[in-house]
Motif scaffolding. Structure first.
Motif, mmCIF file in Angstrom:
data_model
loop_
_atom_site.group_PDB
_atom_site.id
_atom_site.type_symbol
_atom_site.label_atom_id
_atom_site.label_comp_id
_atom_site.label_asym_id
_atom_site.label_seq_id
_atom_site.Cartn_x
_atom_site.Cartn_y
_atom_site.Cartn_z
ATOM 1 N N MET A 1 -9.246 -20.177 -0.709
ATOM 2 C CA MET A 1 -10.070 -18.625 -0.337
ATOM 3 C C MET A 1 -8.970 -16.758 -1.474
ATOM 4 S SD MET A 1 -9.349 -16.871 3.416
ATOM 5 C CE MET A 1 -7.557 -16.419 3.940
ATOM 6 N N TYR B 1 -2.211 -4.555 -3.360
ATOM 7 C CA TYR B 1 -1.008 -4.479 -4.333
ATOM 8 C C TYR B 1 -0.776 -4.452 -5.263
ATOM 9 C CZ TYR B 1 0.286 -7.120 0.173
ATOM 10 O OH TYR B 1 -0.046 -7.177 1.318
ATOM 11 N N PHE C 1 2.653 -10.218 -2.297
ATOM 12 C CA PHE C 1 1.537 -10.723 -1.409
ATOM 13 C C PHE C 1 1.796 -12.032 -0.680
ATOM 14 C CE2 PHE C 1 -2.355 -12.787 -0.480
ATOM 15 C CZ PHE C 1 -2.714 -11.880 0.607
ATOM 16 N N GLU D 1 5.452 -12.000 0.866
ATOM 17 C CA GLU D 1 4.788 -11.008 2.608
ATOM 18 C C GLU D 1 3.732 -12.637 3.520
ATOM 19 O OE1 GLU D 1 3.298 -7.155 2.562
ATOM 20 O OE2 GLU D 1 4.111 -6.405 1.555
ATOM 21 N N LEU D 2 2.966 -12.989 2.877
ATOM 22 C CA LEU D 2 2.384 -13.490 3.919
ATOM 23 C C LEU D 2 3.477 -14.824 4.322
ATOM 24 C CD1 LEU D 2 -0.462 -13.611 4.755
ATOM 25 C CD2 LEU D 2 -1.503 -14.703 2.945
ATOM 26 N N PRO E 1 -4.113 -13.570 12.151
ATOM 27 C CA PRO E 1 -5.044 -14.139 11.227
ATOM 28 C C PRO E 1 -4.456 -15.776 10.551
ATOM 29 C CG PRO E 1 -5.057 -12.185 11.162
ATOM 30 C CD PRO E 1 -3.328 -12.431 12.415
ATOM 31 N N LEU F 1 -10.734 -6.095 2.070
ATOM 32 C CA LEU F 1 -10.270 -4.556 2.051
ATOM 33 C C LEU F 1 -10.263 -3.589 3.036
ATOM 34 C CD1 LEU F 1 -9.923 -3.874 -1.503
ATOM 35 C CD2 LEU F 1 -8.123 -5.249 0.023
ATOM 36 N N PHE G 1 0.028 -5.520 6.606
ATOM 37 C CA PHE G 1 -0.408 -5.689 5.622
ATOM 38 C C PHE G 1 -0.906 -7.317 4.981
ATOM 39 C CE2 PHE G 1 -2.827 -4.489 1.632
ATOM 40 C CZ PHE G 1 -3.955 -4.175 2.078
ATOM 41 N N ALA G 2 -0.874 -7.892 4.599
ATOM 42 C CA ALA G 2 -0.272 -9.567 4.166
ATOM 43 C C ALA G 2 -1.168 -9.767 5.168
ATOM 44 C CB ALA G 2 0.937 -10.419 3.972
ATOM 45 N N THR G 3 -1.076 -10.119 5.776
ATOM 46 C CA THR G 3 -1.764 -10.860 8.095
ATOM 47 C C THR G 3 -2.658 -10.329 7.325
ATOM 48 O OG1 THR G 3 -0.213 -9.879 8.338
ATOM 49 C CG2 THR G 3 0.268 -12.092 8.205
ATOM 50 N N LEU H 1 -5.037 -9.163 5.945
ATOM 51 C CA LEU H 1 -6.101 -9.333 3.769
ATOM 52 C C LEU H 1 -6.436 -10.318 4.673
ATOM 53 C CD1 LEU H 1 -6.834 -7.936 2.055
ATOM 54 C CD2 LEU H 1 -5.083 -8.461 0.889
ATOM 55 N N GLU H 2 -5.269 -11.433 4.789
ATOM 56 C CA GLU H 2 -5.968 -12.149 4.872
ATOM 57 C C GLU H 2 -6.820 -13.048 6.130
ATOM 58 O OE1 GLU H 2 -2.983 -14.980 7.050
ATOM 59 O OE2 GLU H 2 -3.594 -16.841 5.950
ATOM 60 N N GLY H 3 -6.893 -11.719 7.327
ATOM 61 C CA GLY H 3 -7.502 -11.606 8.091
ATOM 62 C C GLY H 3 -9.114 -11.099 8.137
ATOM 63 N N ILE I 1 -9.900 -11.133 4.743
ATOM 64 C CA ILE I 1 -11.147 -12.178 3.546
ATOM 65 C C ILE I 1 -11.500 -13.776 4.749
ATOM 66 C CG2 ILE I 1 -10.293 -13.933 1.904
ATOM 67 C CD1 ILE I 1 -8.378 -12.668 1.307
#
Lengths: 528, 97
Positions: A208, A220, A230, A233-234, A323, B32, B42-44, B46-48, B50
């Motif tokens: 994705m 970002y 990014f 962080e993830l 998530p 977004l 914010f990173a996670t 954004l993952e969610g 998407i």
């Protein structure tokens, strides 16, 4: 659009499925084979011995470290892959002084290097289901993602099209032309519907980040470093120092592995792999990865990072935000790495059902169109194209994979770029199937290519007798189920193709009812 | 939906554009917007976002082909997209402040 909601969804289902159907078929076929990727590897590389007993992890570290020390000159990094049930060898990989990646396999007991033929194995088929072939992987990711999104639309619009999904599931009316194809498509789709939904949506989640660069860009920034921020962080991970170019000794691997074992609870002291970055440099470090719990859906192994002097410098976090955790669960379900033997077969059959769902959908389109073209007595160019693409792909691709297996046994072992030749043989056969489909009447094309597939799959076990020692005559009495399972599966596939060819040939022998024949004569070419 | 005359092709192409391109933009926008609305890192988020975005894309495509006018099809894409952009704008402004 015009007409009822159900009608417009039916239209959407038909067209979103058709335009990308052949790519989806490739993805389903190779992805299904991918559930047995290592088993196919082992059939295609019969030199890999059976693993009788899992060796001690520390013993594996010793033989791996010895190999790297004695055989590899100044690597930038190396790894040791620990053998397991499905990977019965020690894998050693390194980035050499020449900046190239190298790989070798060791006998897990003696530590001697194994001489294994160069073959694409099951991994090439597995990678094909998301990387395609003969193109840059980024382009392939985009293509596969677009097709998967179409599939997502096709599945959901296909579901809402149904008035009585439950009843449709129990109705199959054989030998009724279009009605039978529709019933078959319904049964195949509904039978494994949870699998189809899961595999499609989770398929989107794998790649994705490739297809939505703007979200990261706006969130970002658009630079490469912003993107890195990014992902850091993830997925928090250890950032090592750069190679300094100053030689310095490292503590033996055994020492850090023992320390890792002390930190892990009993019963979880099992390695997955170990990595050494910049070995022999003052900035070197080890990464010690713990094997996941057997049957765990989400990877639960811990990775410990040790400095050159043996101090623990980083522990990769197991905590995941909601998530990320949900995504990990779905990716885990898609890959099926957690599955034992029985569940792996369930995955395999679900994949076959998905393959057949796509195939029957494509055929159903041509049956409908042909009926209409015949009724209206005109030539339908779209129909002619789709019919040919169907024969060339639905039978041509499996035929190509059979040729891939034949090439594995027939190409001389010493040939340069052997793995690439195997794949070329597969694509040549697939390409020739298209040519064949163009020049033969459609129905004859189906029957003849199905017959060829039946022969090539059915005779593979015999080819194995002629070219290796590990054929059914030995594998069955020895209980070598990886080799025997492959040969028997090929026999079953051969039989299935033979049945399909026979069923078509039989129907061909029956005369068409008179009105249909008249109409056929009027339609002329369209029926050919 | 039988043969289409060339006059009927234009609205169809317009809808396909609304579904494929409009849907793609809306999927990005909603991903977004959700990322700025969700709590946590914010990173996670954004993952969610998407992950939800793919479902938004799906619904957008279904909407475009389900409604009876091309104008409504586009409106169903562009209005939510505008809303998403407002949320993203506020989110970015608050993040900068």
């Amino acid at each position: 659009m015009n007409g009822s909601f159900r009608q417009s969804m039916n239209w959407l289902h038909t067209w979103s499925g058709l335009v990308v159907g052949w790519v989806l078929y490739l993805v389903f076929v190779t992805g299904t084979a991918g559930y047995f990727d290592t088993e196919i590897d082992r059939w295609m590389k019969p030199e890999i011995p059976r693993l009788i007993q899992r060796p001690d992890d520390l013993h594996v570290m010793d033989i791996g470290e010895r190999y790297v020390r004695e055989q590899v000159q100044d690597p930038h990094s190396w790894y040791i892959d620990v053998p397991s049930e499905r990977y019965p060898f020690v894998g050693i990989g390194w980035r050499g002084a020449d900046e190239q990646f190298h790989e070798t396999f060791l006998d897990p007991v003696s530590g001697e290097p194994l001489t294994i033929r160069d073959s694409g194995g099951g991994q090439t088929l597995y990678r094909m289901h998301y990387e395609l072939h003969y193109m840059p992987y980024e382009l392939a990711y985009w293509l596969v993602m677009v097709c998967t999104m179409f599939m997502f639309v096709a599945i959901i619009s296909g579901i809402v099209t149904h008035k009585k999904i439950f009843k449709d599931f129990f109705s199959f009316r054989p030998f009724k032309g279009q009605r039978s194809w529709l019933d078959m498509h319904n049964v195949l789709s509904v039978l494994a519907l949870p699998f189809h939904l899961m595999i499609t949506y989770s398929g989107l989640l794998f790649l994705m980040f490739t297809v939505v660069p703007a979200t990261v860009g706006i969130g970002y920034g658009w630079g490469e470093q912003d993107e890195e921020r990014f992902f850091d962080e993830l997925f928090p991970h250890y950032h090592g120092e750069e190679e300094a170019g100053i030689a310095a000794p490292m503590v033996p691997l055994r020492e850090v592995v023992n320390d890792a074992f002390q930190r892990w609870p009993e019963g979880r002291r099992e390695l997955w792999y170990v990595v050494a970055e910049h070995p022999g440099d003052v900035n070197a470090h080890y990464e010690i990865a713990q094997a996941p719990t057997r049957g765990a859906l989400v990877h639960d192994g811990q990775t410990l990072v040790y400095s050159r002097t043996g101090e623990l410098v980083f522990t990769e976090s197991e905590q995941q935000a909601a998530p990320s955790y949900l995504r990990s669960v779905l990716l885990g379900l898609h890959e099926g790495q957690f599955a034992g033997l029985l569940l792996r077969w369930v995955y395999f059959f679900s994949g076959l059902l998905g393959t057949a769902m796509v195939a029957t959908g494509l055929v159903l389109w041509t049956v409908k169109r042909r009926n209409r073209a015949m009724a209206e007595g005109r030539v339908d160019r779209g129909l002619l194209l789709v019919e040919r693409l169907n024969v060339g792909t639905i039978v041509g691709l499996p035929l190509g994979i059979a040729v891939y297996f034949w090439a594995n046994r027939l190409l001389p072992v010493g040939v340069e770029e052997r793995a690439a030749w195997e794949v070329l043989a597969m694509f040549l056969c697939w390409g020739l199937s298209f040519v064949y489909a163009v020049f033969r009447p459609v129905r004859r094309g189906w029957i003849e290519l199905l017959g060829a597939a039946a022969l090539l799959y059915g005779l593979l076990p015999l080819l194995n007798v002629l070219t290796t020692e590990r054929h059914l005559g030995h594998s069955l009495p020895d209980g070598d189920w990886v080799m025997a399972g492959f040969d028997l599966t090929m026999l079953a596939l051969g039989l299935a193709f033979a049945c399909a060819a026979r069923a078509l040939a039989r129907r061909d022998a029956q005369p068409l009812p008179l009105p249909a024949r008249k109409r056929a004569a009027a339609a002329g070419e369209a029926l050919a | 939906m039988t043969r289409k005359s060339s006059a009927a092709i234009a609205p169809l192409l317009s809808r396909i554009a609304a579904a494929v391109l409009g849907g793609y933009l809306l999927a990005n926008g909603s991903a977004l917007a959700l990322a700025y609305l969700m709590p946590g890192a914010f990173a996670t988020a954004l993952e969610g976002g998407i992950m939800v975005g793919f479902v938004v894309y799906l619904l957008a495509v279904m909407w475009v082909f389900a409604v009876d006018s091309t104008r409504r099809a586009w409106a169903g894409i562009l209005l939510p997209l505008a809303l998403c952009l407002v949320v993203v704008g506020i989110g970015k402004w608050r993040a900068a402040a």
